[in-house]
Design a protein around this motif. Structure first.
Motif, PDB file in Angstrom:
ATOM      1  N   ASP A   1       0.830  -1.205   0.000  1.00  0.00           N
ATOM      2  CA  ASP A   1       0.000   0.000   0.000  1.00  0.00           C
ATOM      3  C   ASP A   1       0.868   1.260   0.000  1.00  0.00           C
ATOM      4  OD1 ASP A   1       0.815  -0.704   2.580  1.00  0.00           O
ATOM      5  OD2 ASP A   1      -0.912   0.267   3.525  1.00  0.00           O
ATOM      6  N   PHE A   2       1.976   1.229   0.746  1.00  0.00           N
ATOM      7  CA  PHE A   2       2.901   2.360   0.754  1.00  0.00           C
ATOM      8  C   PHE A   2       3.514   2.547  -0.633  1.00  0.00           C
ATOM      9  CE2 PHE A   2       7.299   3.873   0.947  1.00  0.00           C
ATOM     10  CZ  PHE A   2       7.095   5.130   1.487  1.00  0.00           C
ATOM     11  N   MET A   3       3.922   1.442  -1.262  1.00  0.00           N
ATOM     12  CA  MET A   3       4.532   1.521  -2.592  1.00  0.00           C
ATOM     13  C   MET A   3       3.529   2.037  -3.620  1.00  0.00           C
ATOM     14  SD  MET A   3       7.629   0.858  -2.069  1.00  0.00           S
ATOM     15  CE  MET A   3       8.235   0.798  -3.741  1.00  0.00           C
ATOM     16  N   ASP A   4       2.262   1.638  -3.497  1.00  0.00           N
ATOM     17  CA  ASP A   4       1.224   2.143  -4.400  1.00  0.00           C
ATOM     18  C   ASP A   4       1.046   3.643  -4.232  1.00  0.00           C
ATOM     19  OD1 ASP A   4       0.779  -0.390  -5.418  1.00  0.00           O
ATOM     20  OD2 ASP A   4      -0.952  -0.792  -4.128  1.00  0.00           O
ATOM     21  N   SER A   5       1.019   4.103  -2.972  1.00  0.00           N
ATOM     22  CA  SER A   5       0.891   5.541  -2.698  1.00  0.00           C
ATOM     23  C   SER A   5       2.098   6.306  -3.245  1.00  0.00           C
ATOM     24  CB  SER A   5       0.776   5.798  -1.198  1.00  0.00           C
ATOM     25  OG  SER A   5      -0.397   5.219  -0.691  1.00  0.00           O
ATOM     26  N   LEU A   6       3.287   5.749  -3.057  1.00  0.00           N
ATOM     27  CA  LEU A   6       4.506   6.377  -3.548  1.00  0.00           C
ATOM     28  C   LEU A   6       4.481   6.480  -5.077  1.00  0.00           C
ATOM     29  CD1 LEU A   6       7.289   7.553  -2.934  1.00  0.00           C
ATOM     30  CD2 LEU A   6       8.186   5.216  -2.992  1.00  0.00           C
ATOM     31  N   ALA A   7       4.042   5.425  -5.741  1.00  0.00           N
ATOM     32  CA  ALA A   7       3.954   5.437  -7.201  1.00  0.00           C
ATOM     33  C   ALA A   7       2.970   6.503  -7.671  1.00  0.00           C
ATOM     34  CB  ALA A   7       3.542   4.066  -7.715  1.00  0.00           C
ATOM     35  N   ASP A   8       1.853   6.667  -6.956  1.00  0.00           N
ATOM     36  CA  ASP A   8       0.875   7.702  -7.299  1.00  0.00           C
ATOM     37  C   ASP A   8       1.493   9.100  -7.188  1.00  0.00           C
ATOM     38  OD1 ASP A   8      -1.048   5.772  -7.767  1.00  0.00           O
ATOM     39  OD2 ASP A   8      -2.025   6.032  -5.804  1.00  0.00           O
ATOM     40  N   VAL A   9       2.231   9.343  -6.107  1.00  0.00           N
ATOM     41  CA  VAL A   9       2.870  10.646  -5.894  1.00  0.00           C
ATOM     42  C   VAL A   9       3.913  10.903  -6.981  1.00  0.00           C
ATOM     43  CG1 VAL A   9       4.422  11.935  -4.354  1.00  0.00           C
ATOM     44  CG2 VAL A   9       2.429  10.744  -3.415  1.00  0.00           C
ATOM     45  N   ILE A  10       4.714   9.895  -7.288  1.00  0.00           N
ATOM     46  CA  ILE A  10       5.741  10.053  -8.325  1.00  0.00           C
ATOM     47  C   ILE A  10       5.096  10.369  -9.669  1.00  0.00           C
ATOM     48  CG2 ILE A  10       7.493   8.799  -9.670  1.00  0.00           C
ATOM     49  CD1 ILE A  10       8.275   7.410  -7.010  1.00  0.00           C
ATOM     50  N   HIS A  11       4.002   9.672  -9.979  1.00  0.00           N
ATOM     51  CA  HIS A  11       3.304   9.923 -11.244  1.00  0.00           C
ATOM     52  C   HIS A  11       2.724  11.342 -11.269  1.00  0.00           C
ATOM     53  CE1 HIS A  11       1.018   9.170 -14.844  1.00  0.00           C
ATOM     54  NE2 HIS A  11      -0.068   9.595 -14.230  1.00  0.00           N
ATOM     55  N   LYS A  12       2.099  11.748 -10.171  1.00  0.00           N
ATOM     56  CA  LYS A  12       1.449  13.061 -10.108  1.00  0.00           C
ATOM     57  C   LYS A  12       2.456  14.201 -10.214  1.00  0.00           C
ATOM     58  CE  LYS A  12      -1.751  15.750  -7.259  1.00  0.00           C
ATOM     59  NZ  LYS A  12      -2.576  15.752  -6.050  1.00  0.00           N
ATOM     60  N   TYR A  13       3.623  14.032  -9.568  1.00  0.00           N
ATOM     61  CA  TYR A  13       4.610  15.112  -9.514  1.00  0.00           C
ATOM     62  C   TYR A  13       5.857  14.800 -10.354  1.00  0.00           C
ATOM     63  CZ  TYR A  13       1.696  16.817  -5.751  1.00  0.00           C
ATOM     64  OH  TYR A  13       0.637  17.281  -5.017  1.00  0.00           O
ATOM     65  N   ASP A  14       5.686  14.031 -11.403  1.00  0.00           N
ATOM     66  CA  ASP A  14       6.811  13.590 -12.227  1.00  0.00           C
ATOM     67  C   ASP A  14       7.660  14.757 -12.726  1.00  0.00           C
ATOM     68  OD1 ASP A  14       8.262  11.474 -13.732  1.00  0.00           O
ATOM     69  OD2 ASP A  14       7.482  12.604 -15.458  1.00  0.00           O
ATOM     70  N   GLN A  15       7.028  15.745 -13.345  1.00  0.00           N
ATOM     71  CA  GLN A  15       7.784  16.868 -13.905  1.00  0.00           C
ATOM     72  C   GLN A  15       8.489  17.675 -12.813  1.00  0.00           C
ATOM     73  OE1 GLN A  15       8.493  17.384 -17.098  1.00  0.00           O
ATOM     74  NE2 GLN A  15       7.415  15.456 -17.415  1.00  0.00           N
ATOM     75  N   THR A  16       7.838  17.861 -11.689  1.00  0.00           N
ATOM     76  CA  THR A  16       8.468  18.583 -10.574  1.00  0.00           C
ATOM     77  C   THR A  16       9.687  17.845 -10.068  1.00  0.00           C
ATOM     78  OG1 THR A  16       6.314  19.459  -9.921  1.00  0.00           O
ATOM     79  CG2 THR A  16       8.064  19.528  -8.261  1.00  0.00           C
ATOM     80  N   LEU A  17       9.563  16.535  -9.897  1.00  0.00           N
ATOM     81  CA  LEU A  17      10.696  15.738  -9.414  1.00  0.00           C
ATOM     82  C   LEU A  17      11.840  15.746 -10.418  1.00  0.00           C
ATOM     83  CD1 LEU A  17       8.668  12.754  -7.952  1.00  0.00           C
ATOM     84  CD2 LEU A  17       9.922  14.484  -6.652  1.00  0.00           C
ATOM     85  N   ARG A  18      11.516  15.700 -11.710  1.00  0.00           N
ATOM     86  CA  ARG A  18      12.568  15.758 -12.734  1.00  0.00           C
ATOM     87  C   ARG A  18      13.304  17.113 -12.659  1.00  0.00           C
ATOM     88  NH1 ARG A  18      12.194  11.663 -16.700  1.00  0.00           N
ATOM     89  NH2 ARG A  18      10.259  10.471 -16.472  1.00  0.00           N
ATOM     90  N   GLY A  19      12.544  18.187 -12.430  1.00  0.00           N
ATOM     91  CA  GLY A  19      13.149  19.506 -12.302  1.00  0.00           C
ATOM     92  C   GLY A  19      14.079  19.610 -11.102  1.00  0.00           C
ATOM     93  N   LEU A  20      13.687  19.004 -10.003  1.00  0.00           N
ATOM     94  CA  LEU A  20      14.533  19.017  -8.792  1.00  0.00           C
ATOM     95  C   LEU A  20      15.824  18.238  -9.020  1.00  0.00           C
ATOM     96  CD1 LEU A  20      11.829  18.531  -6.039  1.00  0.00           C
ATOM     97  CD2 LEU A  20      13.161  20.589  -6.484  1.00  0.00           C
ATOM     98  N   LYS A  21      15.732  17.175  -9.771  1.00  0.00           N
ATOM     99  CA  LYS A  21      16.885  16.327 -10.026  1.00  0.00           C
ATOM    100  C   LYS A  21      17.985  17.115 -10.753  1.00  0.00           C
ATOM    101  CE  LYS A  21      16.881  13.864 -13.668  1.00  0.00           C
ATOM    102  NZ  LYS A  21      17.856  13.830 -14.716  1.00  0.00           N
ATOM    103  N   ASP A  22      17.587  18.007 -11.633  1.00  0.00           N
ATOM    104  CA  ASP A  22      18.555  18.745 -12.449  1.00  0.00           C
ATOM    105  C   ASP A  22      19.081  20.003 -11.783  1.00  0.00           C
ATOM    106  OD1 ASP A  22      18.278  16.847 -14.450  1.00  0.00           O
ATOM    107  OD2 ASP A  22      16.623  17.915 -15.404  1.00  0.00           O
TER     108      ASP A  22
END
Length: 87
Positions: free
Chosen positions: A65-86
């Motif tokens: 359930d935690f992994m499912d929630s994490l996957a949802d957050v990653i999908h929702k904020y994909d572009q933001t997370l990619r921006g932070l990475k760079d």
């Protein structure tokens, strides 16, 4: 050297299913009876990609359930997370 081997096979009937035999190809990538694979189908190009599945075991205290929630957050904020990475 990564060489792509091309093999031609005929589609056959196996019980109520259609299938192909490709024992040599499966062995070349380390697959054997009982192994799990991931199958991607691209209808637009007519390609079927079969990959060896790598089974992941979750650490103690981390549930699906935690992994499912994490996957949802990653999908929702994909572009933001990619921006932070760079940054």
């Amino acid at each position: 050297m990564n060489r792509v081997l091309e093999m031609e096979r005929k589609v056959s009937k196996f019980g109520n299913s259609l299938g192909i035999t490709m024992t040599d190809a499966l062995r070349q990538v380390g697959l054997d009876q009982g192994d799990t694979v991931l199958i991607d189908v691209n209808k637009a190009t007519g390609e079927i990609i079969i990959r060896k599945s790598s089974k992941v075991t979750l650490p103690n205290g981390i549930g699906e359930d935690f992994m499912d929630s994490l996957a949802d957050v990653i999908h929702k904020y994909d572009q933001t997370l990619r921006g932070l990475k760079d940054r």
